[in-house]
Design a protein around this motif. Structure first.
Motif, PDB file in Angstrom:
ATOM      1  N   ILE A 191      -5.630 -11.419   6.263  1.00  0.00           N
ATOM      2  CA  ILE A 191      -4.703 -12.234   5.463  1.00  0.00           C
ATOM      3  C   ILE A 191      -3.301 -11.654   5.519  1.00  0.00           C
ATOM      4  O   ILE A 191      -2.312 -12.369   5.737  1.00  0.00           O
ATOM      5  N   PHE A 192      -3.173 -10.349   5.362  1.00  0.00           N
ATOM      6  CA  PHE A 192      -1.849  -9.726   5.350  1.00  0.00           C
ATOM      7  C   PHE A 192      -1.204  -9.731   6.728  1.00  0.00           C
ATOM      8  O   PHE A 192       0.015  -9.917   6.851  1.00  0.00           O
ATOM      9  N   VAL A 193      -1.988  -9.558   7.768  1.00  0.00           N
ATOM     10  CA  VAL A 193      -1.441  -9.604   9.133  1.00  0.00           C
ATOM     11  C   VAL A 193      -0.914 -10.996   9.446  1.00  0.00           C
ATOM     12  O   VAL A 193       0.173 -11.158  10.026  1.00  0.00           O
ATOM     13  N   TYR A 194      -1.656 -12.007   9.051  1.00  0.00           N
ATOM     14  CA  TYR A 194      -1.231 -13.389   9.311  1.00  0.00           C
ATOM     15  C   TYR A 194      -0.004 -13.750   8.476  1.00  0.00           C
ATOM     16  O   TYR A 194       0.924 -14.410   8.975  1.00  0.00           O
ATOM     17  N   LEU A 213       5.322  -6.474   2.366  1.00  0.00           N
ATOM     18  CA  LEU A 213       4.119  -5.664   2.511  1.00  0.00           C
ATOM     19  C   LEU A 213       4.169  -4.414   1.645  1.00  0.00           C
ATOM     20  O   LEU A 213       3.141  -3.988   1.095  1.00  0.00           O
ATOM     21  N   VAL A 214       5.357  -3.834   1.510  1.00  0.00           N
ATOM     22  CA  VAL A 214       5.486  -2.659   0.639  1.00  0.00           C
ATOM     23  C   VAL A 214       5.206  -3.031  -0.808  1.00  0.00           C
ATOM     24  O   VAL A 214       4.515  -2.297  -1.545  1.00  0.00           O
ATOM     25  N   GLN A 215       5.703  -4.173  -1.255  1.00  0.00           N
ATOM     26  CA  GLN A 215       5.442  -4.610  -2.618  1.00  0.00           C
ATOM     27  C   GLN A 215       3.971  -4.917  -2.838  1.00  0.00           C
ATOM     28  O   GLN A 215       3.403  -4.590  -3.887  1.00  0.00           O
ATOM     29  N   VAL A 216       3.336  -5.534  -1.845  1.00  0.00           N
ATOM     30  CA  VAL A 216       1.913  -5.840  -1.988  1.00  0.00           C
ATOM     31  C   VAL A 216       1.094  -4.557  -2.033  1.00  0.00           C
ATOM     32  O   VAL A 216       0.115  -4.456  -2.792  1.00  0.00           O
ATOM     33  N   ALA A 217       1.473  -3.535  -1.270  1.00  0.00           N
ATOM     34  CA  ALA A 217       0.743  -2.273  -1.280  1.00  0.00           C
ATOM     35  C   ALA A 217       0.824  -1.580  -2.635  1.00  0.00           C
ATOM     36  O   ALA A 217      -0.099  -0.859  -3.031  1.00  0.00           O
ATOM     37  N   ARG A 218       1.924  -1.792  -3.351  1.00  0.00           N
ATOM     38  CA  ARG A 218       2.084  -1.191  -4.677  1.00  0.00           C
ATOM     39  C   ARG A 218       1.495  -2.047  -5.797  1.00  0.00           C
ATOM     40  O   ARG A 218       1.421  -1.586  -6.934  1.00  0.00           O
ATOM     41  N   THR A 224      -3.668  -1.660  -1.150  1.00  0.00           N
ATOM     42  CA  THR A 224      -2.830  -0.615  -0.553  1.00  0.00           C
ATOM     43  C   THR A 224      -3.172  -0.384   0.909  1.00  0.00           C
ATOM     44  O   THR A 224      -2.310  -0.448   1.790  1.00  0.00           O
ATOM     45  N   LYS A 225      -4.437  -0.126   1.185  1.00  0.00           N
ATOM     46  CA  LYS A 225      -4.811   0.208   2.559  1.00  0.00           C
ATOM     47  C   LYS A 225      -4.653  -0.967   3.514  1.00  0.00           C
ATOM     48  O   LYS A 225      -4.058  -0.811   4.598  1.00  0.00           O
ATOM     49  N   PRO A 226      -5.131  -2.190   3.198  1.00  0.00           N
ATOM     50  CA  PRO A 226      -4.921  -3.293   4.159  1.00  0.00           C
ATOM     51  C   PRO A 226      -3.451  -3.656   4.344  1.00  0.00           C
ATOM     52  O   PRO A 226      -3.039  -3.996   5.460  1.00  0.00           O
ATOM     53  N   ALA A 227      -2.637  -3.573   3.288  1.00  0.00           N
ATOM     54  CA  ALA A 227      -1.218  -3.895   3.431  1.00  0.00           C
ATOM     55  C   ALA A 227      -0.500  -2.863   4.283  1.00  0.00           C
ATOM     56  O   ALA A 227       0.316  -3.206   5.154  1.00  0.00           O
ATOM     57  N   LEU A 228      -0.789  -1.586   4.068  1.00  0.00           N
ATOM     58  CA  LEU A 228      -0.154  -0.547   4.884  1.00  0.00           C
ATOM     59  C   LEU A 228      -0.663  -0.582   6.327  1.00  0.00           C
ATOM     60  O   LEU A 228       0.081  -0.270   7.260  1.00  0.00           O
ATOM     61  N   THR A 229      -1.897  -0.955   6.519  1.00  0.00           N
ATOM     62  CA  THR A 229      -2.408  -1.094   7.887  1.00  0.00           C
ATOM     63  C   THR A 229      -1.693  -2.210   8.630  1.00  0.00           C
ATOM     64  O   THR A 229      -1.360  -2.073   9.809  1.00  0.00           O
ATOM     65  N   ALA A 230      -1.446  -3.321   7.932  1.00  0.00           N
ATOM     66  CA  ALA A 230      -0.692  -4.413   8.563  1.00  0.00           C
ATOM     67  C   ALA A 230       0.729  -3.995   8.877  1.00  0.00           C
ATOM     68  O   ALA A 230       1.327  -4.493   9.842  1.00  0.00           O
ATOM     69  N   LEU A 231       1.284  -3.067   8.089  1.00  0.00           N
ATOM     70  CA  LEU A 231       2.649  -2.605   8.329  1.00  0.00           C
ATOM     71  C   LEU A 231       2.714  -1.563   9.433  1.00  0.00           C
ATOM     72  O   LEU A 231       3.614  -1.593  10.274  1.00  0.00           O
ATOM     73  N   TYR A 232       1.754  -0.639   9.467  1.00  0.00           N
ATOM     74  CA  TYR A 232       1.797   0.465  10.415  1.00  0.00           C
ATOM     75  C   TYR A 232       1.029   0.180  11.702  1.00  0.00           C
ATOM     76  O   TYR A 232       1.040   1.022  12.599  1.00  0.00           O
TER      77      TYR A 232
END
Length: 754
Positions: A191-194, A213-218, A224-232
């Protein structure tokens, strides 16, 4: 300056009064001019003439306020006069004068001929002439606020019109909110990647997805982990200029108190070679690049690119400091256990010859490569053209060296060439025969004969073929495509070409004709996507053969889902219009999938539940109320027919036998007419469908009907490097220059509308 017009208009003065005396003098002079002009006969009604006579006596007591402003190359519109200064039923009107300013008392000014003069006049007094246009700009400024300038030649404001809000459809729900935190990790990651794609544009400019993505991770510990994975997963290193150094160091040496290991999230690195020296700082960028590669234990793809290698494929005007592949990078790859899947080679970054590439490919990190791209690899001058050709006898050519470097990669399946002169009849036979994807972009030496010979020997496993911007490649290779590439699924070809220099015009095709009149293409049955854009330089007969081959092969293309054809046919505009209408209708009829609206009963669980309950109630009513009488009537009719007739007409089925008939909430026909008109309606429907099928032409075509995308366009459009559309010409008008809507009341002004 004096302007003479056919119709007499009042003099408009743009003169700036130098003092209050000048203002009063000009006002008296205007009154005198108006009195003189009233004595001249004019086409006026009796009521207007009486009003004029009354106004002659009131002119001396009225205060006519005039405003004049002088701005170089600009015009200021005066503020509105307060209502207290107006007489009852009056309204201020603007009068413009074009009289010549020849007074010697005024200072000479080059802009003195274009000054604005405002006259406040009562509403009951009709003006002498009309000077106001319904489309005249109206700008009002608040009291005490700065007056807005209208500068001639000023750029228009961007089009910031508020778009019409879409009204969401009302969906019946139970009011239950989805527990997003309960979703598994892999679902949230998708979902976050799309939702966040892309993190940056083609110019490496960051998008709003990064802070999102940073806001969603917080927001939640589960996110946290899926949002940061989509970012990194593909870290935007060169899209963040201010924090680039911090991001690189954060990936190399993350803090010890971090809960997540960001280094295992990175799968791909996109690095801009023109900014590689500024990765961290000028002194440590190479060392930091090697340390970054060592720290990323799950890295699979590395793409070191130059932005200038994209269309229009022209070099930059100024020279940049050349960056080359550092030895520290390949040494770091040898020391790690990375298994790369994708890599790009650019000859401008190589300080050694093609033979050096073979040694690099022998490393463990490159043996697992599945995708490889070559950019700007050109052959050396032929031996016949060189003076020392006797000493070069027996030495391998550039094509042979590259082919040997490719041959040592056992897992290679996807091969791409961009702006490479080595792609020719010498290079193609040396490529592997197990490729599943081949991409050739902007290679001017590629000919159709060489490609056809390559596909005949190396195209058995090919599934994707992309041929874009190759100036010498025509469509003759399509004749044997079905036999050469039996597994081909994607075929893309863009015949847009680019000039070698910005001021030159050498972007025309280098082939005589795109397709011969006797050449008929053949299409593999496994095709899913056909994308052929800007086809040109052929006649109507060749185009007809090309289009007919697709229509006739529709029955053999069951997997085709997307077809895009943009072509230019050099014929008369009437013939082209008829040609376009004919083939557009055929392609739409044969390939387009019929759109079926989604069921509104599946919008939510509540909607589905209510629909099922309503269906049950209707079935119950049908069976107990209407069913009994109908069943008796059917049984009586069947018995009557069986006893009194020997006809072969089948008996009407009873209610129990009609188990396949399902009635929805809306009955489309009455039961009394259902049985009697069924056969007739079916025959009429078949006849109407047959009529529609044969109305397009004399032939009946097989309707494939599985393509969700059918784009077919025939025109005389000439492709350009920058193609503008309607949105490029839509700008908002300056404030106060709105379009006239026709609702303005100007009857009492007696003016002209022009």
């Amino acid at each position: 300056m004096a302007v003479t017009l056919k119709r007499k208009r009042g003099a408009v003065s743009y003169k700036e009064p130098s003092s209050e005396e000048d203002l009063s003098d000009s006002s008296d002079q205007e009154r005198t001019v108006r009195r003189k002009k009233r004595r001249t006969p004019s086409r006026r009604s009796t009521r207007h003439q009486q009003v004029d006579d009354e106004d002659d006596d009131e002119d001396e007591d009225e205060d006519s306020s005039q405003y004049a402003f002088r701005e170089p190359l600009s015009v200021r519109i005066p503020q509105r006069v307060s209502r207290n200064s107006r007489s009852r039923g009056s309204r201020g009107r603007q009068r413009i004068s074009y009289k010549d300013l020849s007074s010697g008392e005024e200072e000479e000014d080059p802009d003195a001929d274009f000054e604005l003069e405002e006259v406040q006049a009562p509403r009951t007094k009709p003006p002498t002439v009309a000077v106001r246009s319904p489309r005249h700009p109206k700008i009002s400024s608040s009291k005490g606020g700065p007056r807005r300038k209208l500068v001639l030649g000023a750029p228009l404001k961007p089009n910031s019109a508020i778009q019409a809000e879409w009204k969401a459809a009302e969906i019946p729900t139970d009011g239950h909110k989805q527990a997003w935190a309960s979703l598994p990790y892999h679902v949230l990651l998708q979902i976050f990647v799309y939702a966040a794609h892309p993190l940056h544009d083609e110019n490496m400019k960051p998008t709003s997805s990064i802070p999102w993505l940073v806001q969603v991770a917080r927001m939640c510990s589960t996110f946290t982990k899926p949002a940061l994975t989509a970012l990194y997963r593909n870290p935007p290193i060169f899209a963040t200029r201010l924090t680039r150094k911090d991001l690189v160091h954060h990936l190399i040496m993350p803090p010890s108190n971090e809960h997540e290991d960001y280094r295992v999230m990175v799968k791909r690195l996109e690095l801009d070679a023109t900014q590689m020296s500024a990765l961290t700082d000028a002194a440590h960028s190479v060392a930091d690049l090697a340390a970054l590669v060592k720290s990323l234990t799950t890295l699979r793809e590395i793409d070191i690119f130059d932005p200038i290698d994209r269309p229009p494929f022209r070099g930059r005007l100024r020279r940049l400091r050349r960056w080359v592949y550092p030895n520290e990078l390949f040494e770091a790859l040898r020391q790690t256990q990375l298994r790369l899947r994708s890599w790009r080679w650019n000859s401008t970054f190589c300080d050694q010859g093609p033979l050096w590439l073979k040694t690099i490919h022998g490393g463990t990190a490159f043996q697992s490569l599945r995708e490889l791209t070559f950019t700007k690899f050109h052959p050396e001058p032929s031996h016949e053209d060189r003076e020392d050709r006797e000493d070069l006898q027996g030495q391998p050519t550039t094509e042979e060296l590259l082919a040997s470097a490719i041959a040592v990669l056992p897992n290679l399946r996807t091969l791409s060439f961009e702006s490479c002169g080595v792609v020719s009849w010498r290079m193609l036979p040396l490529l592997p025969d197990n490729l599943t994807s081949l991409t050739i972009i902007n290679c001017g030496e590629l000919l159709s004969d060489a490609l056809q010979a390559f596909l005949a020997t190396h195209g058995a496993q090919l599934e994707e073929l992309v041929l874009n911007h190759n100036q010498s490649l025509d469509l003759s290779f399509l004749v044997d495509l079905k036999r050469s590439c039996p597994k081909l699924e994607v075929l893309r070809m863009d015949t847009t070409y680019y000039s070698s220099l910005a001021m030159s015009s050498d972007n025309e095709p280098l082939y005589d004709t795109l397709l011969g009149e006797s050449e008929i293409p053949s299409w593999p049955s496994t095709l899913r996507v056909i994308d052929m854009e800007y086809l040109r330089n052929w006649n109507s007969k060749s185009a007809t053969n090309f289009f007919s081959s697709l229509i006739e092969a529709a029955e053999e293309l069951p997997w085709l889902q997307e077809i895009t054809i943009m072509a230019m046919v050099d014929t008369d505009w009437r013939q082209r219009a008829a040609f376009r209408m004919k083939w557009s209708a055929r392609f739409k009829k044969v390939f387009a999938r019929r759109w079926v609206a989604p069921s509104p009963h599946l919008a939510s669980l509540r909607a589905f539940r209510e629909w099922k309950e309503q269906s049950k109630v209707e079935e119950k009513n049908d069976s107990f109320i209407e069913g009994l009488s109908e069943q008796k009537a059917d049984e009586t009719e069947n018995a009557r027919i069986a006893d009194t007739s020997d006809s072969d007409v089948p008996l009407l089925p009873s209610r129990e036998q009609k188990g396949d008939d399902r009635w929805g909430s809306k009955r489309l026909r009455s039961r009394s007419k259902a049985t009697g008109s069924y056969d007739e309606a079916s025959e009429n429907e078949v006849e109407s469908e047959g009529g529609e099928a044969t109305s397009d032409g004399d032939e009946d075509f097989f309707v494939q009907g599985r393509c969700h995308t059918v784009i077919f366009r025939i025109d005389n459009f000439r492709p350009r490097e920058e193609i503008y559309n309607e949105a490029d010409f839509l700008d908002a008008e300056p404030s106060g220059d709105e379009e006239w809507n026709g609702n303005e009341d100007n009857d009492d002004e007696g003016g002209y509308a022009w």
